[in-house]
Design a protein around this motif. Structure first.
Motif, mmCIF file in Angstrom:
data_model
loop_
_atom_site.group_PDB
_atom_site.id
_atom_site.type_symbol
_atom_site.label_atom_id
_atom_site.label_comp_id
_atom_site.label_asym_id
_atom_site.label_seq_id
_atom_site.Cartn_x
_atom_site.Cartn_y
_atom_site.Cartn_z
ATOM 1 N N ALA A 19 0.833 -1.199 0.000
ATOM 2 C CA ALA A 19 0.000 0.000 0.000
ATOM 3 C C ALA A 19 0.867 1.249 0.000
ATOM 4 O O ALA A 19 2.013 1.246 0.449
ATOM 5 N N ASN A 20 0.298 2.334 -0.522
ATOM 6 C CA ASN A 20 0.949 3.647 -0.523
ATOM 7 C C ASN A 20 2.252 3.663 -1.319
ATOM 8 O O ASN A 20 3.154 4.456 -1.031
ATOM 9 N N THR A 21 2.370 2.784 -2.291
ATOM 10 C CA THR A 21 3.526 2.808 -3.183
ATOM 11 C C THR A 21 3.064 3.250 -4.560
ATOM 12 O O THR A 21 1.888 3.154 -4.908
ATOM 13 N N ALA A 22 4.024 3.734 -5.339
ATOM 14 C CA ALA A 22 3.689 4.219 -6.678
ATOM 15 C C ALA A 22 3.109 3.130 -7.572
ATOM 16 O O ALA A 22 2.130 3.368 -8.278
ATOM 17 N N PRO A 23 3.693 1.908 -7.597
ATOM 18 C CA PRO A 23 3.066 0.860 -8.419
ATOM 19 C C PRO A 23 1.640 0.548 -7.990
ATOM 20 O O PRO A 23 0.775 0.298 -8.834
ATOM 21 N N ALA A 24 1.389 0.553 -6.682
ATOM 22 C CA ALA A 24 0.028 0.301 -6.207
ATOM 23 C C ALA A 24 -0.912 1.424 -6.647
ATOM 24 O O ALA A 24 -2.072 1.178 -6.999
ATOM 25 N N ALA A 25 -0.407 2.669 -6.628
ATOM 26 C CA ALA A 25 -1.222 3.791 -7.089
ATOM 27 C C ALA A 25 -1.529 3.660 -8.575
ATOM 28 O O ALA A 25 -2.635 3.988 -9.025
ATOM 29 N N PHE A 26 -0.551 3.189 -9.346
ATOM 30 C CA PHE A 26 -0.803 2.974 -10.776
ATOM 31 C C PHE A 26 -1.896 1.936 -10.980
ATOM 32 O O PHE A 26 -2.826 2.147 -11.770
ATOM 33 N N ILE A 27 -1.777 0.803 -10.295
ATOM 34 C CA ILE A 27 -2.768 -0.259 -10.460
ATOM 35 C C ILE A 27 -4.141 0.240 -10.040
ATOM 36 O O ILE A 27 -5.157 -0.045 -10.698
ATOM 37 N N ALA A 28 -4.201 1.004 -8.950
ATOM 38 C CA ALA A 28 -5.494 1.529 -8.500
ATOM 39 C C ALA A 28 -6.080 2.472 -9.547
ATOM 40 O O ALA A 28 -7.294 2.443 -9.815
ATOM 41 N N ALA A 29 -5.242 3.316 -10.130
ATOM 42 C CA ALA A 29 -5.728 4.231 -11.176
ATOM 43 C C ALA A 29 -6.201 3.465 -12.402
ATOM 44 O O ALA A 29 -7.229 3.796 -13.001
ATOM 45 N N ARG A 30 -5.462 2.440 -12.750
ATOM 46 C CA ARG A 30 -5.855 1.656 -13.927
ATOM 47 C C ARG A 30 -7.171 0.931 -13.677
ATOM 48 O O ARG A 30 -8.038 0.873 -14.553
ATOM 49 N N GLU A 31 -7.326 0.372 -12.495
ATOM 50 C CA GLU A 31 -8.564 -0.337 -12.189
ATOM 51 C C GLU A 31 -9.749 0.620 -12.116
ATOM 52 O O GLU A 31 -10.879 0.235 -12.409
ATOM 53 N N LYS A 32 -9.495 1.865 -11.747
ATOM 54 C CA LYS A 32 -10.580 2.834 -11.622
ATOM 55 C C LYS A 32 -11.005 3.391 -12.969
ATOM 56 O O LYS A 32 -12.199 3.563 -13.227
ATOM 57 N N TYR A 33 -10.024 3.662 -13.832
ATOM 58 C CA TYR A 33 -10.330 4.407 -15.047
ATOM 59 C C TYR A 33 -10.302 3.583 -16.329
ATOM 60 O O TYR A 33 -10.930 3.959 -17.311
ATOM 61 N N PHE A 34 -9.563 2.493 -16.348
ATOM 62 C CA PHE A 34 -9.373 1.786 -17.611
ATOM 63 C C PHE A 34 -9.731 0.317 -17.455
ATOM 64 O O PHE A 34 -9.145 -0.393 -16.629
ATOM 65 N N SER A 35 -10.700 -0.097 -18.243
ATOM 66 C CA SER A 35 -11.134 -1.497 -18.226
ATOM 67 C C SER A 35 -10.667 -2.216 -19.474
ATOM 68 O O SER A 35 -11.224 -3.229 -19.855
ATOM 69 N N PHE A 36 -9.650 -1.675 -20.095
ATOM 70 C CA PHE A 36 -9.177 -2.171 -21.388
ATOM 71 C C PHE A 36 -8.049 -3.174 -21.179
ATOM 72 O O PHE A 36 -7.127 -2.939 -20.403
ATOM 73 N N TYR A 37 -8.135 -4.309 -21.869
ATOM 74 C CA TYR A 37 -7.064 -5.301 -21.840
ATOM 75 C C TYR A 37 -6.850 -5.835 -23.256
ATOM 76 O O TYR A 37 -7.797 -6.280 -23.904
ATOM 77 N N PRO A 38 -5.607 -5.797 -23.751
ATOM 78 C CA PRO A 38 -5.348 -6.448 -25.043
ATOM 79 C C PRO A 38 -5.293 -7.961 -24.866
ATOM 80 O O PRO A 38 -4.928 -8.458 -23.802
ATOM 81 N N MET A 39 -5.676 -8.677 -25.884
ATOM 82 C CA MET A 39 -5.605 -10.132 -25.848
ATOM 83 C C MET A 39 -5.287 -10.638 -27.257
ATOM 84 O O MET A 39 -5.365 -9.890 -28.233
ATOM 85 N N PHE A 40 -4.919 -11.885 -27.326
ATOM 86 C CA PHE A 40 -4.603 -12.513 -28.605
ATOM 87 C C PHE A 40 -5.249 -13.883 -28.668
ATOM 88 O O PHE A 40 -5.395 -14.562 -27.652
ATOM 89 N N SER A 41 -5.612 -14.257 -29.864
ATOM 90 C CA SER A 41 -5.981 -15.636 -30.135
ATOM 91 C C SER A 41 -4.806 -16.279 -30.855
ATOM 92 O O SER A 41 -4.382 -15.797 -31.903
ATOM 93 N N VAL A 42 -4.284 -17.312 -30.281
ATOM 94 C CA VAL A 42 -3.103 -17.972 -30.825
ATOM 95 C C VAL A 42 -3.538 -19.193 -31.636
ATOM 96 O O VAL A 42 -4.296 -20.031 -31.137
#
Length: 1387
Positions: A902-925
């Motif tokens: 908690a209270n680390t920059a990577p955790a803040a990034f993940i929290a921001a991503r989970e809050k604002y961006f629901s986008f995930y790239p994927m591939f069919s192999v």
């Protein structure tokens, strides 16, 4: 004459089944019955035996059953006797060889510490949290298998070519055409995306500086532009050079032109100017060109810019370059190959010059921009307005002096450079260019440079920038000299960004809206406002960076290319990534307001670095926790007498126990390392405290019974201690170990390591408690016998009073009985209970404020009341009901931010991503090894379309999914078919493949001809050119030449290949466009290829799991239909485990429940008692699961492990009570009281020690450790205490199991059996011995030191003959009676 005994049948006579059973029974009894002799124990111990015979000694209980004085479960007692004998002999051995045992134990444990030097802390989040051994692991390994197979094919192909080179060359020839050997450099590698994480992606998110801020404003967008420019300028210095993002980013290779002289210059320019792949919201605007560079800008020289009018003068960058215009101009003069066609198909056009400017007042905003602000027109209006102002109010603009450029006639110089040796003479061979130039005057070198600027233009150049600067500061004054139409127009950011943005190649670089804009509010269809912006860029692979600089280059003159390796390239990439995140972590925008971060970076090194930092052992917290445990253990075991610890105090043992449990945990971790088990955050943050809390529990039980054994037994004390207490320790510790072993059923590597390490540590603690700790108790026992105070070895020994005699185990008269001083622990007092034999009984004195006092005064009387029992049962039923509701409502989920501190920059990034961006790239192999791709093209297309129908997959504006490699090949081949058809119509290409003499077709004609004539390994133009099409009407590429076309597309349209993210394995061979008849070699059949998709709406774990199920169903459907494929991406990597989580959890709980039941049933041989324990464990698990559901603790692998461990740990709170109840005699009420008096205090103290062990987890940096371990484990302990010490006793009063043994005469009392060894009958003893009261005669009793001898050292009294009505006497049989009974064989 031979007489047969009853045990042996006569010869010829078969033994009946009953006789065989008796013989087997006798053989068993010879091992487990008759090894314990009541004569070796004191009268006080025998009195204890009479109330709990099977707890004290199952062997003696069986002796009484054999004598007909009791009945019971023989099988259970046989097993109990076996285990008790093993434990007894272990204890006796340890007591005899205490110091050697300690020394040897220290040595063996220390050897295990050797493994600590090999400790590895795993920080790869994929290796920690991606399930192993299942379908996902197999799929992730497939890319490596495909690469290995591709290398094998290549090696085999090289070997065959070496063996039959002439034949291979002849096979490539057709009609005497000489093959042209083509060579090429290694192509750039795509970033490693095989782990599903997208390790090559670097991300930065911009979030609001205050609540409600709209990012889609000029200020917000320019903030993102400046951020991107900063990132592009970040540099690190390594190996003698500076390295920027442009050096390490992933960029596709530039398109290759022809062989003309200026074409080569253009090829060089394109190679340098091709930018890094950015996925950013500023690509909607001209400012998106600013971070692309190149840096430094290209300077083409005056000669080139004078010759090519469309080339920007001076520095060339994406801010001012119109690539399509340049290519068109150059291609009219020279052979540029297929570049023109490529630019048209890619939609490069004018690049960024035709896009709106975020700030129309930017001096560099191009004239082609739709909101270009004409500064010259505005300056004219401004001057008119400004001159009308009073002199003192006029505005003085900043002036930039105009420098007149001298005109140079450089066209002739350029032509001399380009055509040196060719000018003014005829060529002997065909020209490489389209046209042969014989004279200089055939070139039109007029470029308009002789036109002189007007006075107004010069004034605009001098004062235009100053005007823009002034207008940027005084927006309120625009209306004074500009009309509304003339005013600068800011773009409608929301409207422009609705649907996403496009990169410099509009037709192939389409960035979805959900990827670049977050926190969107809409006004109808268009975006009205947004809170967050996200940009993504790709870092190249180490192999790609290695190939870029393996040859000496002017841009890196100090780089030693002779020593240049992939390791150096990898080091540069990682160092730049760490510098990138470090600079953004400390960016001024992140430090202006406390607790507010605006820029959130994430590189592939960020999480690993952070996990490595916070996964280190926090020795301060660990030491604090262990000191706290030492204080608690010492407090509970302390007895104060006077100013120091009393003789009977156990503080030293408590300290030794805590220290040794700590040391055994350290050694266990070393042993786990030797087994190859890596450490992780769970290991370093949880295991030390959990193993301490669970390891100390049984120490309290041993110390609790040690006090009693010390007073009741005077020989082989450790043997008796383990015989009585060891069974409980074995039951609970074994179940704890089994619980964590069962937790390894979950296929999560981090949790497997956690469970396996904890199981190993608990096993080490068990060995210590069963072997080494009794050795330390033996040392303490010797101290007690000598009358030395606890932890007072240096204190002078003094003459002992009666109280002290009592403390060291000496008998005394009623006159010297005195109470112990009040202390923190319940005290033992010795009372002379007036019985017929003056048996010494021991009762614990417990003040009301102690745990024992609370138990005796309040707790036991309350549990004896029926209304209290019904209240407990009702509360339990309610808790179970709420538990079921909570489990039903529990949701799946473990957010990535939970596994970061908690209270680390990577955790803040993940929290921001989970809050604002629901986008995930994927591939069919597509697993090409099992798929015939040329034949199954239509099936692949149908599969792609059905995948795109999912509501989670983003579609384009036309409702179709984004382009992929097969569709791009098809589009390219269709364009070539049209080129060939047009060339045939225009007479530039003949049917059959011949090119008429004197004709010079476009480069695409030669490429189309090469494609048509190449079929597998043969060249055939006659039957194909003008007669077939490469793509039929149904959109299917011809099967026979499919892999030839694949090679052509890969080499000619190489940039398209990289944009498509196809990731071919193996790569097609190298081939270059040429006018000669050169076979396009067929590619090897593809083993691996990708179809990209963009998914959205993945905001919660349930939605992600639903999308996985939906997309997996499509993949499985087509796999069954013969198209072997699988999905790949971040969502599948981390969330697919939830598809089987509930089943794995159920399976693990079933396994541990069966193991617990088996262990308990095996040790006590009472399935019903084991069943009741399982009932308590199930209730505990349901209540814990309900708590998790009701209080928001989501179901995930971590909470699943806690639930699994709850089954094993819950046994600890109930097995002790059940065993004590099972082995007690008397009525239900009496047995209940007996088991609680015996087990309540040590179980409660053990529970408190478990809480103290895990309380330090409060200080962890990881939210998941606090939430899923501390909170859940604390609740588990509380629930376990209630169910084990409150619910179970209530259940036992209603449906408790019967006693293992039922006395024949008095149900509350079973006397000890008579001594097995005959003893001489003395009415009195020699001087120095103890004398007893006989009848009404008072006999003197001495308290000389000799009286402290154990009963084994002095001859005990033989019992008097038993009277018929004396059924409670310890000895029931006279010597004659014993002699008449069958002698029990002793081993």
């Amino acid at each position: 004459m031979r007489v047969h005994s009853e045990e042996e049948p006569p010869p010829g006579r078969k033994m009946d089944k009953g006789s065989g059973l008796r013989q087997r029974l006798q053989w068993v009894e010879s091992w487990v019955v008759g090894r314990s002799d009541s004569g070796d124990y004191s009268a006080a111990w025998r009195e204890k035996f009479s109330h709990a015979p099977t707890w004290s000694d199952a062997d003696m209980a069986l002796q009484q059953i054999n004598r007909g004085l009791a009945s019971g479960n023989r099988v259970a007692l046989y097993a109990r006797s076996f285990f008790q004998h093993c434990l007894y002999y272990t204890g006796c051995f340890v007591q005899k060889w205490a110091w050697p045992t300690i020394v040897l134990g220290i040595l063996l444990y220390t050897v295990c510490c050797w493994g600590l030097q090999y400790v590895t802390i795993e920080t790869d989040i994929v290796k920690l949290w991606v399930p192993q051994g299942g379908r996902l692991q197999t799929e992730m390994d497939y890319v490596h298998e495909a690469q290995a197979e591709a290398r094998r094919r290549m090696d085999e192909k090289i070997r065959i070519k070496r063996e039959a080179l002439p034949q291979s060359i002849q096979a490539l020839l057709k009609n005497g055409t000489k093959p042209v050997v083509t060579t090429g450099t290694a192509p750039p590698e795509l970033p490693n995306l095989s782990d599903g994480l997208g390790g090559g992606f670097q991300v930065v998110i911009q979030t609001p500086s205050y609540v409600g801020e709209n990012a889609l404003t000029k200020e917000g967008m320019l903030r993102h532009v400046h951020l991107m420019q900063e990132i592009s300028q970040y540099k690190v210095e390594l190996f003698g050079e500076n390295w920027s993002l442009a050096d390490i980013c992933f960029k596709p290779p530039g398109p290759k032109g022809g062989n003309g002289p200026l074409a080569k210059v253009m090829n060089t320019m394109l190679d340098k100017i091709i930018p890094c792949i950015w996925i950013t919201p500023i690509d909607c605007f001209w400012e998106g060109s600013k971070p692309l560079g190149p840096d430094p800008p290209l300077y083409m020289g005056e000669e080139i810019t004078a010759f090519v009018n469309s080339m920007p003068k001076g520095n060339v960058s994406w801010k001012n370059l119109n690539p399509t215009a340049v290519v068109k101009e150059v291609s009219q003069l020279f052979d540029m190959g297929p570049i023109s066609n490529f630019f048209e198909r890619a939609g490069i056009d004018a690049a960024y010059l035709e896009r709106p400017c975020i700030d129309p007042l930017d001096p560099e905003c191009p004239a082609l921009s739709p909101n270009y602000f004409d500064r010259c027109e505005a300056l004219t209006a401004f001057n008119k307005w400004n001159k009308a102002l009073p002199t003192n109010e006029r505005v003085n603009l900043t002036r930039v002096p105009y420098v007149k450029e001298e005109s140079k006639d450089i066209a002739d110089s350029l032509l001399n450079d380009l055509f040196v040796g060719k000018k003014r003479r005829k060529r002997a061979t065909a020209s490489d260019d389209y046209y042969d130039y014989e004279k200089d005057d055939e070139y039109d070198t007029s470029n308009g440079t002789d036109k002189k600027p007007s006075k107004e233009e010069i004034e605009c150049m001098e004062y235009g920038v100053g005007l823009l600067e002034w207008m940027g500061k005084t927006e309120d004054k625009w209306g004074m000299f500009l009309t509304d139409k003339q005013k600068p127009k800011s773009p409608n950011f929301g409207e422009l960004m609705t649907g996403g943005c496009r990169g410099f190649s509009k037709k192939i670089m389409d960035w979805p809206e959900d990827l670049i804009v977050g926190g969107i509010n809409r006004a109808g269809h268009n975006i009205d406002s947004a809170e967050a912006l996200q940009s993504v860029f790709l870092v190249a692979s180490p192999g790609d960076v290695y190939h870029r600089f393996k040859e000496p280059k002017d841009i890196k003159p100090n780089l030693d290319t002779k020593r240049w390796t992939r390791w150096h390239a990898s080091k540069i990439i990682q160092t730049w990534q760490r510098n990138f995140t470090k600079k953004l972590y400390t960016h001024k925008a992140n430090t202006q307001v406390q607790g507010v971060r605006q820029f959130h970076p994430l590189a592939s090194t960020s999480i690993a670095d952070m996990l490595e930092e916070f996964s280190q052992f926090n020795y301060g917290i660990i030491i604090m926790g262990y000191v706290l445990m030492l204080i608690y253990a010492a407090f509970t075991q302390a007895r104060i007498e006077g100013r120091w610890l009393a003789i009977e105090s156990n503080v030293a043992l408590a300290i030794v126990g805590v220290v040794w449990v700590t040391y055994s945990s350290i050694c266990g971790l070393g042993f786990a390392t030797l087994l190859g088990i890596n450490f992780n955050a769970a290991t370093t943050q949880v295991v030390p405290f959990l193993s301490l809390g669970l390891g100390i529990d049984d120490m309290f039980l041993l110390l609790h019974n040690y006090d009693e054994i010390f007073h009741l037994v005077h020989k082989n004390e450790m043997g008796v201690l383990l015989k009585e207490t060891g069974m409980s320790v074995l039951v609970t510790s074994t179940n704890n170990i089994l619980a964590f072993i069962a937790g390894m059923v979950l296929p999560i590597p981090a949790l497997k390591s956690f469970c396996s390490q904890t199981a190993i540590l608990l096993a080490f603690n068990l060995l210590f408690l069963m072997i080494l700790f009794p050795a330390f108790i033996t040392i303490d026992l010797r101290r007690r016998r000598k009358g030395i105070r606890d932890m007072g070895w240096c204190l002078k020994k003094k003459e002992m009073s009666g109280k002290e005699n009592e403390a060291v185990g000496m008998p005394h008269t009623q006159s010297n009985v005195s109470e112990y001083p009040v202390s923190s622990q319940t005290h033992l007092t010795t009372l002379n209970t007036p019985t017929h034999d003056d048996v010494e009984n021991f009762e614990r004195e417990d003040p009301w404020y102690t745990v024992g006092g609370f138990l005796k005064i309040y707790y036991i009387p309350a549990l004896k009341r029926k209304d209290v029992r019904y209240l407990v049962l009702g509360a339990t039923i309610a808790c179970v009901a709420f538990g079921l509701i909570g489990m039903y409502n529990n949701t799946l989920g473990l957010e990535l931010s939970d596994v970061l501190p908690a209270n680390t920059a990577p955790a803040a990034f993940i929290a921001a991503r989970e809050k604002y961006f629901s986008f995930y790239p994927m591939f069919s192999v597509i697993k090409g090894g099992n798929v015939n791709i040329p034949r199954q093209q239509q099936q692949i297309e149908a599969y792609r379309q059905e995948m795109a129908e999912s509501r989670f997959v983003i579609k384009g504006d036309d409702g179709k999914p984004q382009e992929y490699w097969l569709s791009l090949i098809r589009t390219w081949l269709v364009s070539l078919d049209k080129v060939a058809e047009k060339a045939i119509q225009d007479g530039e290409l003949m049917i059959g493949g011949e090119i008429p003499a004197g004709k010079k077709p476009e480069p695409e004609v030669y490429i189309a001809r090469a494609m048509l004539c190449s079929v597998r390994n043969s060249w055939n133009c006659t039957d194909r050119v003008g007669k077939i099409k490469m793509v039929n009407e149904e959109g299917v590429v011809r099967e026979d030449a499919f892999y030839n076309y694949l090679t052509g597309w890969y080499n000619v349209d190489n940039m398209m290949y990289y944009v498509s993210q196809a990731s071919f394995i193996p790569l097609p061979p190298h081939w270059e466009y040429t006018k000669d008849d050169v076979l396009v070699p067929p590619a090897e059949p593809l083993l691996y290829s990708q179809i990209p998709f963009y998914t959205t709406g993945l905001t919660t774990t349930p939605s992600i799991v639903e999308s996985i199920k939906e997309l997996r169903a499509v993949c499985d459907k087509y796999t069954e239909a013969g198209l072997d494929n699988y999905p790949q991406g971040l969502a599948f990597t981390f969330w697919e485990q939830y598809l089987t989580l509930r089943w794995n959890l159920f399976l693990a709980i079933l396994i541990i429940a069966a193991a617990v039941f088996t262990v308990i049933a095996s040790l006590i041989f009472n399935p019903y008692a084991a069943f009741l324990v399982m009932i308590i464990v199930v209730v505990t698990t349901i209540e814990l699961g309900g708590f998790m559901g009701l209080f928001g603790v989501k179901m995930n692998p971590i909470s699943a492990v806690t639930l699994i461990c709850a089954v094993g740990i819950g046994v600890e709170f109930s097995a002790h009570v059940m065993l004590a109840f099972l082995t007690s005699l008397g009525s239900v009420e009496t047995r209940l009281q007996s088991c609680l008096l015996h087990m309540f205090v040590p179980v409660f103290q053990g529970a408190i020690s478990t809480l103290l062990g895990i309380v330090m987890l409060v200080f962890t940096e990881f939210d998941f450790v606090f939430k899923y371990f501390f909170v859940v484990m604390s609740v588990l302990v509380v629930i376990g205490i209630f169910n084990g010490l409150c619910l179970l006793p209530c259940i036992l009063t209603f449906i408790g199991p019967k006693c293992e043994l039922t006395p024949a005469h008095d149900p509350n009392h079973l006397p000890a059996p008579p001594p097995i060894k005959p003893r001489p009958n003395y009415h009195y003893m020699e001087q120095g011995s103890l004398r007893r009261r006989k009848g009404n005669e008072d006999v003197e009793m001495t308290s000389s030191p000799s009286s402290s001898m154990s009963s084994s050292e002095s001859a005990p009294h033989m019992p008097a003959p038993l009277k018929a009505d004396d059924k409670n006497h310890s000895y029931h049989d006279s010597l004659s009676t014993i002699a008449e009974e069958p002698t029990v064989k002793r081993m």
